[in-house]
Write a protein that holds these residues in place. Sequence first.
Motif: not given
Length: 317
Positions: A152-172
Motif C-alpha cells: 500500500k503506497a499511500h500510507r505509512r507502514m508502521e514500525l515492526h520486526n519481520d518473521g513474527t508469524y513463522v517458526n524460522e529464526r529471522t536474525d536479519y
Amino acid sequence: MSALAKQTITEQEFQGFAVTDFPASKRLKVVTLDEATIRAFNDAVSEWTVQGIEYKPFLRFEVADRLDAITNYTLGKFLNATVRDRATGAFLLNYQGSPNVEEGDARTEFEVKLSTAVSHIIGLSNHDAMYGQYYARFTVRNVDDSDSYLRKAHRRMELHNDGTYVNERTDYVLMQKLKEENMQGGDSLMLHLDDWAELDKFYKHPLAKKDIVWGAPKSKNVESKVEHPVFFEEDADGKPLMLYIDQFAEPSNKAEGKYLYEMGESLEADANFLSVPMPVGSMMVMHNHFWLHGRDKFVPHPDLCRELLRQRGHFTE
Ligand SMILES: [Fe+2]
C-alpha cells in the motif's frame, strides 16, 4: 555479543570499499563498494545466472565468497561485526559508478547476485513463501488490492520486526531497491530498540513475556499460526530482543489487545526514528531483533512504481 561481533577491523584495513556514518545516527553504517570491486564481482560471478543460483543453494555461498575474496575478506569481517553488534546492527550498502552491465534484465540479475552475496556473507536466507524463492521481489504501485500494508503506497507502514508469524529464526532483514519511477517520499523508517524512549515500560510489563498468537494474511502463503512473546529472548548481555508487528498479532483478550495497541502507539509516536532514503541499487541490512523497520508514505502518482527485493534469514555462525 557473538565472537563475530567482537572481531574488530580498522578503517585502514578496508580493501575495495569505504565506510561512513549515516548523518543522523552512528548506529547505521553506510558502506560504499568501489567501482573496481563491483566490476570484479560481476566478472567473478558471470558464469552463473540467477536461475542457477536459485536451483543450486550452494552457489549462494560461492557468490558470497567471490565478493568477499575481492576485498581480501575485509568486507565480510566488517559486515558481520556491524550487523551483530547491538551498538550498530545495520548498514546501508551501495556502490560507486557502474558495474558495466546493460540496463534492464541484465542489470537486475547483477543486483540480485549482489544482494545474494551480501546476505550469504552474513548468514543464510530463509525460503520466502510469498515468492517461492530464497528472496522475494515485489512491486508497489499507485493502486493495490492486496491484503496487507506491504504494497500500500499511500500510507505509512508502521514500525515492526519481520518473521513474527513463522517458526524460522529471522536474525536479519535485507531490503534492496531494484527500480523506482515517479516516486516522492517512501523513505525507509528505522528505530533501534535502545533509542525507543518507552522500551522499559513495555519490556517490564506483565505481558512482555506472555505468549501471543501470530498469524498471516493469505498472500503470505503461511497457513499455520505461531505463538511467542513480544520480547521473546535476551541477547548475550541480557538486553531484550523484540519480535512484534501490529498487523499480524491475534490478541486473545482485552488485556493483550491493549498492551499491543499501546505498544504500536508508543512506537509510532517516538521521535528517535531514522528516515533513510534508498537510491536504486542500494540495500539496507539490519539485525531484525534490535531494529524495527517501516516505510514512510508516498506522494500519489498514477504511474508510481517501485520494485523491491527482500531477503530474510538467520546467522550461520
Ligand atoms: Fe518488514
